[in-house]
Write an enzyme that holds these catalytic residues in place. Sequence first.
Site, PDB file in Angstrom:
ATOM      1  CB  CYS A 293      31.520  37.784  40.321  1.00 18.85           C
ATOM      2  SG  CYS A 293      30.855  36.731  39.013  1.00 18.85           S
TER       3      CYS A 293
ATOM      4  CG  HIS B   4      37.288  49.851  37.881  1.00 23.20           C
ATOM      5  ND1 HIS B   4      37.598  49.457  36.605  1.00 23.20           N
ATOM      6  CD2 HIS B   4      35.927  49.938  37.927  1.00 23.20           C
ATOM      7  CE1 HIS B   4      36.490  49.318  35.903  1.00 23.20           C
ATOM      8  NE2 HIS B   4      35.465  49.596  36.683  1.00 23.20           N
TER       9      HIS B   4
ATOM     10  CG  HIS C 278      38.189  32.850  59.547  1.00 26.78           C
ATOM     11  ND1 HIS C 278      38.320  31.510  59.861  1.00 26.78           N
ATOM     12  CD2 HIS C 278      38.027  33.502  60.730  1.00 26.78           C
ATOM     13  CE1 HIS C 278      38.222  31.364  61.181  1.00 26.78           C
ATOM     14  NE2 HIS C 278      38.054  32.552  61.724  1.00 26.78           N
TER      15      HIS C 278
ATOM     16  CG  HIS D 290      34.007  35.208  43.226  1.00 27.50           C
ATOM     17  ND1 HIS D 290      32.697  34.809  43.404  1.00 27.50           N
ATOM     18  CD2 HIS D 290      34.207  35.256  41.884  1.00 27.50           C
ATOM     19  CE1 HIS D 290      32.125  34.628  42.224  1.00 27.50           C
ATOM     20  NE2 HIS D 290      33.022  34.892  41.295  1.00 27.50           N
TER      21      HIS D 290
ATOM     22  CG  ASN E  96      30.544  31.789  39.863  1.00 29.43           C
ATOM     23  OD1 ASN E  96      30.035  32.634  40.586  1.00 29.43           O
ATOM     24  ND2 ASN E  96      31.469  32.087  38.967  1.00 29.43           N
TER      25      ASN E  96
END
EC number: 2.3.1.199
Length: 514
Positions: free
Chosen positions: A229, A308, A392, A396, A429
């Site tokens: 995602c 990562h 702002h 996700h 989603n």
Amino acid sequence: MDRELVRTVKLATKNHAGVLFRRAVRHLPHIVAVTALVVAAPRLSTLTAAGGSWVRVLWAELAGEVSAPALAVACWAAALAAYTYAASRPRPVYLVDLAGYKAPAEHEASRAKTIVHFGRCGRFSSESMAFQKRMLERSGLGEATHFPTSLISLPVDMCLRTAREESHAVIFGVVDEVLRKAGVAAADVGVLIFNSSLLSPTPSFTSLIVNRYKMRPDVVSHNLSGMGCSAGIIAIDLAKRLLQVHEKTYALVVSTENITLNAYMGNNRPMLVTNTLFRVGGAAILLSNRRADRRRAKYQLIHTVRTHRGAHDQSFACVTQEEDDAGEVGVSLSKELMVVAGEALKTNITTLGPLVLPMSEQLRFLATVVLKKVFRADVKAYLPDFKLALDHFCIHAGGRGVLDELEKSLKLSPWHMEPSRMTLYRFGNTSSSSLWYELAYCEAKGRIKRGDRVWQIAFGSGFKCNSAVWKALRTVDAGGLAVDDNPWVREVDMLPVDVPKVAPIDESSYQIPN
């Protein structure tokens, strides 16, 4: 835990040192110029007191004391240094416009319709149906999210043909819209990046787009798959890097996910959760490095930070595509997902913080780290207030639990969380495209003012946490948005709505069509 703290401290110290070094290098010409003026000021005042133009007097004095060849070499060296500095500056990257996909009304599926249809598929046990209903009641999704035709028909038609049909509708819809809004011809696009994690056909989706829009033969294309995602921000970061190499061009980024082949039709609970969250969606973003586009662009890309944590086994295995015991393929979500996401976010903001936070917040953060680690003081780790630097927040919309946790961790208000919660409520989603629905929501609400900064935060399998910070170059006029310019326009006046923690589903409210 202590080792993790040590790594965090080292990373924070390294990041601060790196930021200070880059700032010093970036401002080196200014520092040299100011130093030269300070040193020359006494002499300049003497020259001007003697009468005449100080520039002519200084030039005459230099010409008298320094040989002409040496003076010429010095001038050429200064000019070369100035040119080298200007050439080394990264090209600005502008977001010209964006588009979000909104499926036709016949694809809308209320929560009751979803549960009834799942039951009619004949693939789930009674326990699995009860679990999915319970999860959907707590998901934060509303009554008008979208499914592809393949999943709302009987029998369910999950095949490559219907998967392509779903992807084609989304891709062509958003690309057509963004090119129309920006007034840019497909032939002017020099960089094309597409991301879809779970479907990667041959020929690739980038080839599909090139063929459909007859793009030029030297277009630089990249097809990203399996990135989860957070792939949307990865695509933006890749586009930014490519735009530093290719001059005066546009980059088209398309982010989506395919639902048709990735709905789970088994009875493994960790894999059933995705059925209650993922829905059809997609976005297209047009970027430019042409300075002439600054006047009409909406945003300028300020920072991208990629984290990562795949080296950690727990992080690597928390979101996986796999087969269950019956051979049904699905995406499994681990119970440790929230913990993993929290650690990834902590690492990401440790890098992003020095880039955006005011010095007062950075010093408070470092002070608590030093007190805790060096002096062994019993103090709570200080989490900087990102609201002091950013206006702002587009987080996700992966699920209600993720949004609740980040609202608490980052100390955000309901107003800051509204774009993410309403995106989850209205569209579900939509994977890597959810951040763009959230930005479009801010625009439709008239929240984007010139100079505002927007922080996009994405999470994805691997496990990854990626951020992008944008600066608004102009105020977005919500009143001037046409119906086809923004996926929220038709219903933005009815939002936000209150979404209870648990919203019971009345299956009898949906009447099965004859």
